[in-house]
Design an enzyme around this catalytic site. Sequence first.
Site, PDB file in Angstrom:
ATOM      1  N   CYS A   1       0.845  -1.099   0.023  1.00  0.00           N
ATOM      2  CA  CYS A   1      -0.111  -0.086  -0.185  1.00  0.00           C
ATOM      3  C   CYS A   1       0.791   1.379   0.055  1.00  0.00           C
ATOM      4  O   CYS A   1       0.590   2.383  -0.485  1.00  0.00           O
ATOM      5  CB  CYS A   1      -1.066  -0.165   1.068  1.00  0.00           C
TER       6      CYS A   1
HETATM    7  C1  UN1 Z   1       1.184  -2.668   3.463  1.00  0.00           C
HETATM    8  O1  UN1 Z   1       1.238  -2.638   2.036  1.00  0.00           O
HETATM    9  O2  UN1 Z   1      -0.305  -2.736   3.780  1.00  0.00           O
HETATM   10  O3  UN1 Z   1       5.756   0.418   4.889  1.00  0.00           O
HETATM   11  C2  UN1 Z   1       1.841  -2.077   4.640  1.00  0.00           C
HETATM   12  C3  UN1 Z   1       5.793  -0.794   4.381  1.00  0.00           C
HETATM   13  C4  UN1 Z   1       5.276  -1.922   5.125  1.00  0.00           C
HETATM   14  C5  UN1 Z   1       4.035  -2.001   5.417  1.00  0.00           C
HETATM   15  C6  UN1 Z   1       3.208  -1.779   4.251  1.00  0.00           C
HETATM   16  N1  UN1 Z   1       6.095  -2.079   6.347  1.00  0.00           N
HETATM   17  O4  UN1 Z   1       6.291  -0.978   3.046  1.00  0.00           O
END
Ligand code: UN1
Length: 507
Positions: free
Chosen positions: A288
């Site tokens: 995300c």
């Molecule tokens: C997600 O993709 O839901 O910041 C979270 C990051 C990770 C978390 C992503 N530690 O890339």
Amino acid sequence: MPIMRTVASQLAAGATAAVAGTVTSVNPADLADTVAEVQLTDAAGFVAATRAARAAQPGWAAVPAPVRGQVIASIGRIVEANKAALAALVTREVGKPFAEALGEVQEIVDTCDFFLGEGRRLYGETVPSEMPDKQLFTFRVPVGVAAVITAGNFPVAVPSWYLVPALLCGNAVVWKPAEYAAASAQAMYDLFAAAGLPDGVLQIVHADGPATFGGLEQALGQRLVDKVGFTGSSAVGERIGELCGRHLQSPCLELGGKNPMVITPAADLALAVEGALFSGFGTAGQRCTSLGTVIVHDDVHDAFVDALTGAVAAARIGDPREDVLYGPLLAPRFAERYEQYLTWVGDHHAVRGATGRIGADNPRDGFVGDPGKGLFYHPVVVDNVRPDDRLFLEETFGPIIGVTRYGDLAEAIELANLPGYGLSSSIYTTDPTEAFRFRAGVGAGMVSVNNSTSGAEAHLPFGGNGRSGNGSRQSGRWVLDQFTRWQAMNWDYSGRLQKAQMDTAAI
Ligand code: UN1
């Protein structure tokens, strides 16, 4: 080695669940490899789990918080002892490169380490009263039962961001993981359960979308659930928000992103290229927090794009058990959606792909290797993306990034905010003024300076605004506000009725 599970076996004694079909998770790097066949429950099974959780919760809340912290510490130690095995399963089931999968499991351990201490700290406050001989206090109290629904791109780390603090705060949890990552979730659940949590306090429920929505609606209606935590798409997040709103609940929503990276003329370009490569293509662009659009200054545009396409061409993509930039997409359903997207891109853009053009007629040109074997896609860089373009505005969840030019920093900030998401963001510059101006102007919950948009640390507030969420934050001490509610207490020892606002002591 398929793993067979029944939902009913996870429920506390007395709870019942109907089996509503099975789901198969496959290895996305080798579609012939079935990882798990999991029995799904129906809406009634979901409700039964929340009822069992509600019955178990008061006993768990009565355990002193430092002792709950010790259980969290045991979870951390058990997960750490099984780190390589759990990471290998994550790699096999969702195609995440093994080094990243190890990092993901480490994130659970870090989260447990952090919340072990929080068990001795769940502080309230003593507050002065406006009246004499009266003392005010605040206490954190658990919300009750949390229903946690998670995605499979981080099938174990992101769930732990909910499960660990929710349990530490004295809540019971019903966890519904992504079906395509069911084996990883089940393995993590088994490790958590081995730490000695009382029966019913943590439950895993395998269910599809309709059963989950139906079950959640009933459970909210019967006041069996007090907090919903959801990580997934903005579209599903909106539906969950709507459902919770009808029951006067405010969920913890961590949704999609269209995360910008601004490259200014003062940037170290080599560093920026490295950052864009990892942000855009790490985890095949399925975080995300993955980079969506590089917003690059006119003066450095050509040099940046040349260097980036060179780096993309040199990147290794393939078997996630090896040292690769990224492996396959998560699961067939994501590949189908991404292919539709690629078809659209092929129709509408001149594509600067690392190893080939995306054909308008044949989206399978996007494949690396044999399309029948695994869900591998070429990295794609699309240059000169206009701000009114779908590629600029929509989350893609695949290994594709856009590049857009800007003239001055105010314009770059405006472009960064335009898609209306607000999760992560990044600026590459050696000029502190630019960095601070960007920080103040960007609407994202997270800002990186000279670093990737992805790769958040486990003890900083994680979360977004706008289409990325409802402003809720996970991780660190900030998440305690999701899983506890403040209770205010006043204690009058004056021996008479003192009336607030009416009986304030004269100065
Ligand atoms: C997600 O993709 O839901 O910041 C979270 C990051 C990770 C978390 C992503 N530690 O890339």
